[in-house]
Design a protein around this motif. Sequence first.
Motif, mmCIF file in Angstrom:
data_model
loop_
_atom_site.group_PDB
_atom_site.id
_atom_site.type_symbol
_atom_site.label_atom_id
_atom_site.label_comp_id
_atom_site.label_asym_id
_atom_site.label_seq_id
_atom_site.Cartn_x
_atom_site.Cartn_y
_atom_site.Cartn_z
ATOM 1 N N SER A 59 -23.769 8.301 14.904
ATOM 2 C CA SER A 59 -25.019 8.523 15.171
ATOM 3 C C SER A 59 -25.280 10.074 15.252
ATOM 4 O O SER A 59 -24.600 10.672 15.369
ATOM 5 N N VAL A 60 -26.476 10.487 14.918
ATOM 6 C CA VAL A 60 -26.514 12.050 15.126
ATOM 7 C C VAL A 60 -28.081 12.106 16.011
ATOM 8 O O VAL A 60 -28.756 11.097 16.388
ATOM 9 N N LYS A 61 -28.027 13.185 16.478
ATOM 10 C CA LYS A 61 -29.350 13.322 17.573
ATOM 11 C C LYS A 61 -30.458 12.989 16.852
ATOM 12 O O LYS A 61 -31.442 12.501 17.453
ATOM 13 N N VAL B 182 -21.065 9.186 22.715
ATOM 14 C CA VAL B 182 -22.100 8.329 22.258
ATOM 15 C C VAL B 182 -21.493 7.010 21.436
ATOM 16 O O VAL B 182 -21.474 5.977 21.961
ATOM 17 N N ASP B 183 -20.886 7.416 20.299
ATOM 18 C CA ASP B 183 -20.340 6.363 19.457
ATOM 19 C C ASP B 183 -19.418 5.607 20.019
ATOM 20 O O ASP B 183 -19.322 4.440 19.922
ATOM 21 N N ALA C 62 -18.531 18.143 16.227
ATOM 22 C CA ALA C 62 -19.148 16.694 16.438
ATOM 23 C C ALA C 62 -18.355 15.743 17.394
ATOM 24 O O ALA C 62 -18.789 14.885 18.089
ATOM 25 N N PRO D 35 -17.350 15.782 20.665
ATOM 26 C CA PRO D 35 -17.910 15.279 22.048
ATOM 27 C C PRO D 35 -18.716 14.508 21.765
ATOM 28 O O PRO D 35 -18.881 13.310 22.464
ATOM 29 N N ARG D 36 -19.934 14.570 20.833
ATOM 30 C CA ARG D 36 -20.860 13.396 20.636
ATOM 31 C C ARG D 36 -20.469 12.041 20.257
ATOM 32 O O ARG D 36 -20.643 11.178 20.649
ATOM 33 N N ARG D 37 -19.744 12.272 19.192
ATOM 34 C CA ARG D 37 -19.073 11.015 18.607
ATOM 35 C C ARG D 37 -18.463 10.132 19.802
ATOM 36 O O ARG D 37 -18.176 9.044 19.728
#
Lengths: 660, 428, 270
Positions: free
Chosen positions: A207-209, A51-52, A44, A46-48
């Motif tokens: 956040s999540v997708k 994005v966050d 998680a 990369p997304r965290r």
Amino acid sequence: MLDILLPILIFSALALAAIGAVRRIRLWRQGRPSPVPVLRGLAAVPRRYLVDLHHVVARDKVMSNTHVATAGGFVAAMALAIVVHGLGLAEGVLGWLLLAASATMFAGSLFVARRRRDPPARLSKGPWMRLPKSLMAFSLGIFAVTLPAVGVLPADAGGWLVAVLLAAVVAWGLAELVFGMTWGGPMKHAFAGALHLAFHRRPTRFSVKRGGEGRSTGLKALDLDDADAPLGVEKPADFTWNQLLGFDACVQCGRCEAVCPAFAAGQPLNPKKLVQDMVVGMVGGSDARYAGSPYPGKPVGEHAGDPHGPIVAREGTALVDAETLWSCTTCRACVEECPMMIEHVDAIVDMRRFLTLERGETPNKGAEVLDNLIATDNPGGFDPGSRLHWAADLDLPLIADRGEAEVLLWLGDGVFDMRNQRTLRSLVKVLRAARVDFAVLGNEERDSGDVARRLGDEATFQRLARRNIATLSQYRFDRIVTCDPHSFHVLKNEYGALGGDYEVFHHSTYLHTLIEAGALSITPTALGRVTYHDPCYLGRYNGEYAAPRAVLEALGVELVEMARSGYRSRCCGGGGGAPITDVPGKQRIPDMRMNDVRETGAELVAVGCPQCTAMLEGVVAEDRAEIKDIAELVAAALGDDATPAPAASDTRRTTEEVMG
Amino acid sequence: MSDIVRRDPRKEWIARNRLHPEHFAVLAELGGEGASPSEWIGPSGLIRRNPRAVGFIGPNGIKRIDRSGGQRGAQAAQGRRSQAGPTRRSVAIEEPAFLIAVVPDLAGGRLSSHDRDLLGLARQLADADPERPGAVLALTFGSHKETAFGDAGIDRLMAFDEAIFDGYAPEARLAALQAVERELAPRHWLLPDSSLGGGELGRRLAVRLGERAATQVWQVEADAEAPSGWRCTARASAGANDLRRPLPRVALALAECAEPVSETHHAARPLTLSQPLPEAFTRIEDGGAVAVDPAGVALAEAEFILSAGNGVRDWDAYHHAARTLGATEGASRVAVDDGFMPRDRQVGATGTWVTARVYVAVGISGAIQHLQGIQRCDKVVAINLDPGCDMIKRADLAVIGDAGAILEALVARVERERQGAEEQRDVA
Amino acid sequence: MSHDTTKQASGGLDVAVLVSVGRHPLTARARRADHDARAVELALGLEAARVRLIHAGRNDPDSEAALRDYLGMGFASLTRIDQPAGADVLPALLEALREAAPQLLFTGSRAETGEGSGLLPYLLGEALGWPVVTGIAAVESVEGGTATLLQALPRGQRRRLRVRLPALISVDEAGPAPRQSAYGPARRGTLSAETRPAETDDALAGWTLEPARARPKRLKIVKASSARERFKAAAAKAEGGGGQVLTDVTPEQGAEAIFTLLKEEGVLRH
């Protein structure tokens, strides 16, 4: 010669970094266990990050771009350098890519250097001042050593002297950026930060997708049934390991310090210093090497600690003084602002829990308030049988008489406060005008437990919460509406862990839905310039910024925003039991907030919290703006002909239609 | 002079008849020596009138004109004045059937209202049977200034004024009470249940006599079934409950347990023990008073608070005033926030809830939290410049004006009073 | 962690505190009794003292919670002498105290439940043959078999007393404010039960105990000797309902009015 030197340098730096990483991880693992999904967490990251974390960093555009260039350039350059120089695979496009990456990084480091020329007070100095030079050394060094690899320069250009010089520059860069990442130093934030994102103790705040709120603000419950579980945090090793990891991720950007109301008021708290002190405690040693702003009024270098020593000393000094912990208003401005997603408030409450539950050292009126909560279920020590005395003339429907209602109106402890009673009267008037089917708990209601919990008395919180949950379970209602954001937050986010799940509305949100549904006939009146003060527990804790503004708009108000509003709203100083523990500072937080109001030229501040009302109304100043709760403003806009008659029984259906 | 008014119908008739030749003579006689006639015949034979002399000043201070002719105001008023002090019936009990012993606190050297209530209760017990009246025996310790023991309902007075009874001497006092018990064996012992007086001594006495005392008694009623003929109601469980039980020999009563004596005067005849008191063995030694600054008294305990707010400019003068008045210092939130007063002095819902008998608010406008905090104060005095502020609405007495000047004048007034009192003391 | 362990190390004075189960005046919930908690606080303030807590009374969940409040002040254990409801705890307490033989015994001035007559300290003192001192606000020193104490007088005044040990010290609301009771030590501490013979309090059983009635407010009795005075008293305006406001007065007049009120209320000292 560089062909020989560079791989040695790169791989030895990587090897040393690996050793450092093991040491660092060992430091974190001193903390208490806290199970995490390792692989899912790592996946998680990369997304965290993108994005966050970027969402927070991007609030400062220049810094955000600087970081993208520098960090992105570095990650790409380092990866390519391993391939190109470490493994000697300089063929084709790779070398050119490496040149581009290091050039980008260099451009970024120029911005870093510019910012370090005259840094704002919130930034830490010390080792951080050499970072731009290290970044430049790395990017320039890599750029230079790559030129021969892509054939721009002959392989032996400059001779051995230049080669050694370049190798030294690259070595400097590698030392700071790779070795320093795990052995301490400014770049530690990259390593610890990435893992912190992976193993964050509040995974639901990301956040999540699929979408969703991405918010997690309720405090975590202590397990009181386990007699061996520690009651709060006494020493650094009492934090969970991922909390320690979180502290280690701090990049010392000082954004938390810039927004902290206690720091601005000159109270002895600085969230950045607190997190750094926790790192000092985790490693062991003194805070003498800290190079940022101190706690106001407390010189650096007098405090020291170790992982298994107390954080707060019974006598004398240890790592942190108790008054530092009691200065916090739990407004969450630091957490909201932290690009590393560190949870300062959790840590502070953890340490407060130990002070209250184990030592019985809740300062000032704290002990009295807690005793009152235990004996009378309200912080003021009032007769719990007199909760409805203020409404003797209103004939409020009791849910005990009816068993069910569409809306359960949670009145809160404001029932004992003469000022808040005006707000409650207004709210009742509005609900009756909208023919809402509501009822109150009356004397069955207890304090929500908010203050007890923020003061660290988890036992009293849980006792109050469990009793409230037991009471609520006897009745049927669709939703709870309250005009107290603290009760709102606790009922909505903190009762769940104890078995109480409810649909809870803050009155501003509920009034907004009533207005949207046309249940209220509002005659806009001229109120002059009005500003709105976001309560922390409504805004930052629960993300409700829009509804109160929409209500004000519906009232036809000319809304002017304060410089600090919305998620950056400045606390009124009334949260977290701060008025009870009352740590002295140089000025008062509500005074600063009313100065914010004055700057807008507003004649009226709309608020949505009894605590904020009390704090802001307590400000004595010439031509102070008037303070009105949103409920009062709506009630006034209804006019006097809106009869507050008790809703007749057959109106319930129509209300439901309106609500539907 | 006799108080009985004797009427003379003839003279009254003459007084009403303005044409009667003796009219003026009679009027003058009836009106008393001081009354000047409002009409007379002048030397020239003309009737002269003094309109100011018409009528008389009535008992309530209003001038009244009595056309009936009998301007009797002055005389009537005089007559009534001599009656004004209610005369008390003198009671002397020569051969009492029994004794009711009372140990008044004599706080400040005088009978307190609590003592008087208790003596009223003692009279109830003593006078229950008019055929066989008992006598109220009061025992006093140390020196005192009281002169009206008889009016309080005391028949016998025994004074223990040796030096050993001065100060805190529970052991010596207990020994004296024991000696009284041995010699006179009173039917009941009554003491005021006050924290450091009768409350303590009474409990010691009860324990020494082996009696289970009734404490915090607030009501005593006749009850034929009770062994003593009386039953009492007493507060129990720290005031949460009432305990009803027969009245025991030793009772400690609260203030307002009975009405004080107001209609009779008693002999308060001195009485002494026939035996000298035995030497008491003391293990408690009184080391004397320790000076305590009234400003340091906890706010919640203080009974007289001088509280300062935003309107106070000269803080030294304010502190001086508090010292002179002997008042505990309080403050509004603003005064605390601005750093003029320490936080523990803050009065109000967010500070300390106070229960003072007199609360003087100097320059405090009265925020709602502050007013909540002084809800339980008996008398509130406000000194403020703004006549419209909320504190004035709450106050029992409000003085509008500059706080500094009024405080200064008040300090001067108190000092003058104190000087006067000292001079008097010196003269005496 | 606990105070008693640290104090035990240094030896010295043996101190016992009698504690009872209190009751909150508004909600009647069991709690530590206020005066007793102050007595504990006073005992904890003694240098080099071994402090032990003794309670005699019923063993039920409510009282256990209240007794744990005392443990939360920093004690590892408390001796509970189990007594049935309606027992006279004096004989059992006397027996326990004779065994424990403390040099100083602290008690609250009266219980918050039951009769609450405040006689117990004196009964104990009489039976043990110890001097009893009341209303103690501070212990200045304990030296050579004598304790120097400060006794609280009205209006925050103090009087110094010296008392021969062993002695019984009773504490009322003038005692030091008790420290916060912490949840952790309260949960961990042990209540060690002792069984001692119990005697029923027959006298108390024969009396009626009922919720306190409001006491009638004393009326101002006017001894009027004439009809006019009686009328005036009856028709007098009720007090309150807006106070007197003095505007446009000199500071001296204002001060005089305040002075008169202060005199009437009797708060000015002479």
